[in-house]
Design an enzyme around this catalytic site. Structure first.
Site, short mmCIF file in Angstrom:
data_model
loop_
_atom_site.label_atom_id
_atom_site.label_comp_id
_atom_site.label_asym_id
_atom_site.label_seq_id
_atom_site.Cartn_x
_atom_site.Cartn_y
_atom_site.Cartn_z
N VAL A 64 -2.64 91.60 9.57
CA VAL A 64 -2.94 91.58 8.13
C VAL A 64 -2.21 90.48 7.37
O VAL A 64 -2.54 90.20 6.22
CB VAL A 64 -2.64 92.96 7.45
CG1 VAL A 64 -3.57 94.04 7.97
CG2 VAL A 64 -1.17 93.35 7.60
N TYR A 155 11.58 98.42 0.98
CA TYR A 155 10.31 99.14 1.16
C TYR A 155 9.78 99.59 -0.19
O TYR A 155 8.58 99.45 -0.49
CB TYR A 155 10.55 100.32 2.10
CG TYR A 155 9.33 101.14 2.48
CD1 TYR A 155 8.35 100.64 3.33
CD2 TYR A 155 9.19 102.45 2.03
CE1 TYR A 155 7.24 101.42 3.70
CE2 TYR A 155 8.11 103.24 2.39
CZ TYR A 155 7.13 102.72 3.24
OH TYR A 155 6.05 103.49 3.60
N1 LIG Z 1 4.46 108.22 7.76
C1 LIG Z 1 4.92 108.40 6.53
O1 LIG Z 1 5.73 109.29 6.26
C2 LIG Z 1 4.44 107.50 5.41
C3 LIG Z 1 4.79 107.84 4.11
C4 LIG Z 1 4.36 107.04 3.07
C5 LIG Z 1 3.59 105.93 3.31
N2 LIG Z 1 3.26 105.60 4.60
C6 LIG Z 1 2.43 104.40 4.80
O2 LIG Z 1 1.30 104.73 5.57
C7 LIG Z 1 0.84 103.56 6.25
C8 LIG Z 1 0.60 103.90 7.72
O3 LIG Z 1 1.84 104.23 8.31
P1 LIG Z 1 2.01 105.26 9.51
O4 LIG Z 1 3.05 106.20 9.09
O5 LIG Z 1 0.71 105.75 9.96
O6 LIG Z 1 2.70 104.27 10.58
P2 LIG Z 1 2.37 103.90 12.10
O7 LIG Z 1 3.52 103.08 12.54
O8 LIG Z 1 1.99 105.11 12.87
O9 LIG Z 1 1.06 102.98 11.97
C9 LIG Z 1 1.09 101.69 11.41
C10 LIG Z 1 0.00 100.87 12.05
O10 LIG Z 1 0.01 99.57 11.43
C11 LIG Z 1 -0.14 98.61 12.45
N3 LIG Z 1 0.40 97.32 12.04
C12 LIG Z 1 1.71 96.98 11.88
N4 LIG Z 1 1.80 95.68 11.54
C13 LIG Z 1 0.52 95.21 11.46
C14 LIG Z 1 -0.03 93.94 11.16
N5 LIG Z 1 0.74 92.88 10.86
N6 LIG Z 1 -1.37 93.81 11.17
C15 LIG Z 1 -2.18 94.87 11.47
N7 LIG Z 1 -1.70 96.08 11.78
C16 LIG Z 1 -0.36 96.25 11.79
C17 LIG Z 1 0.60 99.20 13.64
O11 LIG Z 1 0.20 98.57 14.88
C18 LIG Z 1 0.20 100.65 13.55
O12 LIG Z 1 -1.01 100.91 14.24
C19 LIG Z 1 1.90 102.49 6.03
O13 LIG Z 1 1.46 101.61 5.01
C20 LIG Z 1 3.10 103.29 5.56
O14 LIG Z 1 3.98 102.53 4.77
C21 LIG Z 1 3.66 106.36 5.65
#
Ligand SMILES: NC(=O)c1ccc[n+]([C@@H]2O[C@H](COP(=O)([O-])OP(=O)(O)OC[C@H]3O[C@@H](n4cnc5c(N)ncnc54)[C@H](O)[C@@H]3O)[C@@H](O)[C@H]2O)c1
Length: 259
Positions: A64, A155
């Site tokens: 991305v 973050y």
């Molecule tokens: N898990 C939580 O508690 C939580 C809470 C609030 C927000 N979020 C947000 O939710 C979103 C998803 O997070 P998640 O918890 O599912 O994490 P995760 O680590 O399970 O998934 C993140 C995904 O993003 C991909 N990724 C990372 N860098 C990338 C890049 N440069 N290009 C394309 N893909 C890339 C990874 O390969 C992975 O598949 C994120 O934006 C995170 O900040 C998560």
């Protein structure tokens, strides 16, 4: 079932966690889904799960932070499925640690994925959505985009940026009468692998595993740890016509954390 029939969705970071659950739920509702990620192996597993469930999906490599890859991915989506209606800007990382010890490199890496990635997705998806006749952009922010947290300030900066960027883009679409809605989703503490990758120093020392159940018990008002499906259901709602009068707003899904 069928709330998204004839819609085409692109989910960044669709290989894992919230992105995977969102891709699976969008497909269950009838959308054709592009799972876009840097992790081809896990991305193909998401596609496999969708196809096993009689859904339609394909994997595309997408970093991305890379502008030309976004252009290629949006163009390929339109080529393969005939348009683009739903973008879930989900790919993200969380780099924890004190602002006094965080390197500029870590700050910039996180900004590039969490904020540049969302900008590029919006920039290249919106013209394709206008061409397709309707669109819904769903930017995954966080409760960390609403409230500050110690050792998560960098973050916080990215997720607060996503929140307000969403509102600005929503108003630009509205002002131009473009048929595109833009909203943000704010997950609380959700059980995904992101937590185990959060602190680079601890990760190197092999000490990064968090007990999420106990943490949720302590900090979430309902005491519950959220599941990726809890967020995916909100994503489906914002993608569907059920939310057709909603734009520029924020959907908080957090067990009461922000209340
Ligand atoms: N898990 C939580 O508690 C939580 C809470 C609030 C927000 N979020 C947000 O939710 C979103 C998803 O997070 P998640 O918890 O599912 O994490 P995760 O680590 O399970 O998934 C993140 C995904 O993003 C991909 N990724 C990372 N860098 C990338 C890049 N440069 N290009 C394309 N893909 C890339 C990874 O390969 C992975 O598949 C994120 O934006 C995170 O900040 C998560």
């Amino acid at each position: 079932m069928g709330r998204l029939t004839n819609r085409v969705a692109l989910v960044s970071g669709g290989a894992s966690g919230i992105g995977k659950a969102s891709a699976v739920r969008l497909a269950e509702e009838g959308a054709k889904v592009v799972v876009a990620d840097i992790d081809a192996e896990l991305g193909q597993q998401t596609v496999g799960a969708i196809q096993d469930n009689s859904g339609t999906a394909t994997f595309m490599h997408l970093d991305v932070t890379n502008e030309s890859q976004w252009q290629e991915c949006v163009a390929a989506t339109v080529d393969v499925y005939g348009g683009l209606n739903i973008l879930v800007n989900n790919a993200g990382i969380a780099v924890g640690g004190s602002i006094l010890t965080m390197t500029l490199g870590d700050w910039q890496r996180q900004q590039a994925i969490n904020l540049d990635g969302v900008f590029l997705g919006v920039k290249y998806a919106i013209p394709a959505m206008i061409e397709s006749g309707n669109g819904s952009v769903i930017n995954i922010s966080s409760v960390a985009g609403i409230k500050g947290s110690a050792n998560l300030a960098a973050y916080n900066a990215t997720k607060g940026g996503v929140r307000l960027f969403t509102k600005g883009v929503a108003r630009e679409c509205a002002a131009n009468r473009w048929p595109v809605r833009v909203n943000s989703v704010h997950p609380g503490v959700i059980e995904t692998p992101i937590w185990d990758k959060m602190n680079p120093e601890l990760l190197e020392a092999g000490m990064n595993t968090m007990d999420l159940e106990s943490m949720a018990e302590q900090v979430v008002p309902t005491g519950q740890l959220g599941k990726p499906l809890d967020i995916a259901n909100g994503v489906v709602f914002l993608a569907s016509d059920e939310s057709s009068y909603m734009t520029g707003t924020e959907l908080i899904i957090d067990g009461g954390l922000c209340a």
